[in-house]
Enzyme design. Structure first.
Site, PDB file in Angstrom:
ATOM      1  N   ARG A 146       0.809  -1.210   0.000  1.00 48.71           N
ATOM      2  CA  ARG A 146       0.000   0.000   0.000  1.00 48.71           C
ATOM      3  C   ARG A 146       0.839   1.256   0.000  1.00 48.71           C
ATOM      4  O   ARG A 146       1.841   1.309   0.703  1.00 48.71           O
ATOM      5  CB  ARG A 146      -0.824   0.043   1.295  1.00 48.71           C
ATOM      6  CG  ARG A 146      -2.178  -0.495   1.159  1.00 48.71           C
ATOM      7  CD  ARG A 146      -2.988  -0.182   2.398  1.00 48.71           C
ATOM      8  NE  ARG A 146      -3.787  -1.365   2.662  1.00 48.71           N
ATOM      9  CZ  ARG A 146      -3.709  -2.077   3.750  1.00 48.71           C
ATOM     10  NH1 ARG A 146      -2.907  -1.712   4.733  1.00 48.71           N
ATOM     11  NH2 ARG A 146      -4.447  -3.137   3.886  1.00 48.71           N
TER      12      ARG A 146
ATOM     13  N   TYR B  97      -5.160 -23.472   0.632  1.00 45.81           N
ATOM     14  CA  TYR B  97      -4.714 -22.529   1.648  1.00 45.81           C
ATOM     15  C   TYR B  97      -5.882 -21.577   1.965  1.00 45.81           C
ATOM     16  O   TYR B  97      -5.846 -20.396   1.677  1.00 45.81           O
ATOM     17  CB  TYR B  97      -3.522 -21.762   1.069  1.00 45.81           C
ATOM     18  CG  TYR B  97      -2.665 -20.948   2.002  1.00 45.81           C
ATOM     19  CD1 TYR B  97      -3.012 -20.721   3.325  1.00 45.81           C
ATOM     20  CD2 TYR B  97      -1.478 -20.385   1.538  1.00 45.81           C
ATOM     21  CE1 TYR B  97      -2.200 -19.959   4.149  1.00 45.81           C
ATOM     22  CE2 TYR B  97      -0.657 -19.626   2.358  1.00 45.81           C
ATOM     23  CZ  TYR B  97      -1.029 -19.412   3.650  1.00 45.81           C
ATOM     24  OH  TYR B  97      -0.220 -18.645   4.457  1.00 45.81           O
TER      25      TYR B  97
ATOM     26  N   ARG C  56       7.141 -16.300  14.297  1.00 45.80           N
ATOM     27  CA  ARG C  56       6.434 -15.198  14.958  1.00 45.80           C
ATOM     28  C   ARG C  56       6.193 -15.503  16.428  1.00 45.80           C
ATOM     29  O   ARG C  56       6.179 -16.663  16.836  1.00 45.80           O
ATOM     30  CB  ARG C  56       5.121 -14.846  14.246  1.00 45.80           C
ATOM     31  CG  ARG C  56       4.304 -16.026  13.797  1.00 45.80           C
ATOM     32  CD  ARG C  56       3.178 -15.589  12.824  1.00 45.80           C
ATOM     33  NE  ARG C  56       2.446 -16.750  12.346  1.00 45.80           N
ATOM     34  CZ  ARG C  56       1.568 -16.760  11.355  1.00 45.80           C
ATOM     35  NH1 ARG C  56       1.279 -15.642  10.729  1.00 45.80           N
ATOM     36  NH2 ARG C  56       0.961 -17.872  10.983  1.00 45.80           N
TER      37      ARG C  56
ATOM     38  N   GLU D  16       6.017 -19.647  17.311  1.00 46.68           N
ATOM     39  CA  GLU D  16       5.579 -20.543  16.244  1.00 46.68           C
ATOM     40  C   GLU D  16       6.795 -21.000  15.430  1.00 46.68           C
ATOM     41  O   GLU D  16       7.416 -20.195  14.751  1.00 46.68           O
ATOM     42  CB  GLU D  16       4.592 -19.767  15.368  1.00 46.68           C
ATOM     43  CG  GLU D  16       3.691 -20.622  14.538  1.00 46.68           C
ATOM     44  CD  GLU D  16       2.616 -19.761  13.861  1.00 46.68           C
ATOM     45  OE1 GLU D  16       1.886 -19.020  14.542  1.00 46.68           O
ATOM     46  OE2 GLU D  16       2.532 -19.824  12.625  1.00 46.68           O
TER      47      GLU D  16
END
Ligand code: FAD
Ligand code: UDP
Length: 368
Positions: free
Chosen positions: A175, A349, A281, A301
């Site tokens: 963005r 997914y 993470r 994780e």
């Protein structure tokens, strides 16, 4: 009791189907291999914090019908996912946006950021992207690729980024505004009180009988004879006895610890994007619900290779595996007494909203 359906797996797909079938007066038997319902959206209360036991789950969708549907089962808060990336103690905002570009290059305007990315893309001589690395560089240039994508991606998938499909990185927005919202969707939030209540409500009908700790493959032939119709949300290759080979998955290890402090990392999700940190993470669960408990619960994780018997968290949707899946899909089409669904049954997914959408489509077809 005579049942109309056997549902294998109590995740979001199986539970949405069971709920809709029961609403239509059908009797449903559900079996679940784990010792709890909910599949990977299961949350458990630890020290007053709703802990996402199988990784951070943020609900997001642009589909009003699906948003209204899920809101029947829980009240959602205003949580907006804005993970941060930690690259060797340098902190960057995600997804890739003007805050990221400003921190990295000192650029201030969207025009400056675009020019920087365009130059890096030209220098890297990227044409039509053929893999994840080329796709990433063509979207956001080499600096961001090296600091925020390469290390994370290769840890997560256990493969070189040049050997991964491009679509994976397209999940993330790029963005040119100062907006740290990880998703572009219209609706987003976390169910106040956790996700498990959603599945509990879906399965609360007396038309549904749930048995935990039962593996379909312990009595596959018996189930096939006994039930007129089966909804199967386990691994599709296992259902067909790996006839065309074993589909690949990526597994994870979750390491959850309680800390005697109020605030561990200041954000729900912090990604470790370097190659050396072994986890991808750290989740600090209380921040999903703006909690102020005196203790905090965090989960690291760790991605890991999947072997038969491990939890298959992610399908590896590359060309080789997708082609193998197509063969299984053909077999599934020739097995009308079994409906294959969900992330494992469809080898896709899928995010939660897509699983609900897919289950509702199956329901429409089944009960039309
Ligand atoms: P599952 O939840 O996997 O349910 C399948 C169930 O079937 C399991 O309970 C399993 O134990 C059971 N089962 C399998 N085989 C058998 C058998 N042989 N016998 C009996 N039972 C069996 N989605 C989002 O929208 N937002 C997110 O932020 C997000 N984060 C995620 C993070 C991680 C780490 C992961 C792994 C997924 C994430 N997802 C997220 C995706 C989300 O978890 C899935 O879309 C959704 O939970 C899939 O539901 P399902 O019913 O298809 O599968
Ligand atoms: N990704 C990355 N760096 C990040 C976050 C994501 O390179 O900091 C890449 C990585 O390849 C990951 C993919 O983007 O697998 C999709 O990220 P997402 O957060 O959607 O992964 P999920 O939550 O499904 O594991």
């Amino acid at each position: 009791m005579d049942y109309d359906y056997l549902v294998v797996g109590s995740g979001l797909f199986g539970s949405t189907f069971a709920y809709e079938a029961a609403r239509r007066g059908k009797r449903v038997k559900m079996i679940e291999r784990r010792n709890h319902i909910g599949g990977n959206i299961y949350t458990e209360n630890i020290e007053g914090v709703n802990v996402h036991k199988y990784g951070a789950h943020i609900f997001h969708t642009s589909n009003k019908k699906i948003w209204d549907y899920v809101n029947q089962f829980a009240e959602f808060n205003r949580y907006t996912n804005s993970p941060i990336a930690n690259y060797k103690d340098e902190i960057y905002n995600l997804p890739f946006n003007m805050n990221t570009f400003n921190k990295l290059w000192g650029v201030v305007t969207p025009q400056e950021a675009k020019a920087k990315i365009e130059q890096q893309k030209i220098d890297a001589k990227i044409g039509e992207p053929k893999n994840l690395e080329e796709q990433a560089i063509s979207l956001i240039g080499t600096d961001i690729y090296k600091k925020l994508i390469k290390g994370y991606t290769e840890k997560q998938w256990g493969r070189k980024a040049t050997e991964l499909p491009a679509f994976i990185i397209k999940r993330l927005p790029v963005r040119f505004t100062y907006d740290n919202n990880y998703f572009n969707d219209k609706y987003q939030g976390i169910p106040v009180g956790g996700y498990t209540q959603i599945v509990e409500k879906m399965l609360s009908s007396e038309m549904i009988n749930v048995e935990l700790g039962v593996d379909f493959f312990d009595k596959k032939e018996e189930y096939l004879k006994q039930f007129p119709k089966i909804v199967y949300t386990g691994m599709i290759d296992q259902f067909f006895d790996y006839k065309y080979g074993t589909l690949e998955y990526r597994s994870l290890k979750f390491e959850t610890t309680v800390h005697d402090q109020e605030n561990y990392q200041g954000n729900a999700v912090v990604n470790y994007t370097d190659a050396d940190t072994p986890y991808t993470r750290i989740i600090e669960h209380k921040h999903f619900e703006f909690g102020h408990q005196s203790k905090t619960v965090i989960t690291k994780e760790y991605p890991k290779t999947w072997h038969k018997g491990d939890e298959p968290y992610y399908p590896m949707n590359d060309k080789k595996n997708n082609e193998m899946f197509s063969k299984y899909r053909k077999l599934a089409d020739q097995t009308p007494s079994v409906i294959f669904g969900g992330r494992l049954g469809m080898y896709k997914y899928y995010d939660m909203h897509q699983v609900i959408g897919a289950a509702l489509s199956v329901v429409d077809k089944e009960f039309s």
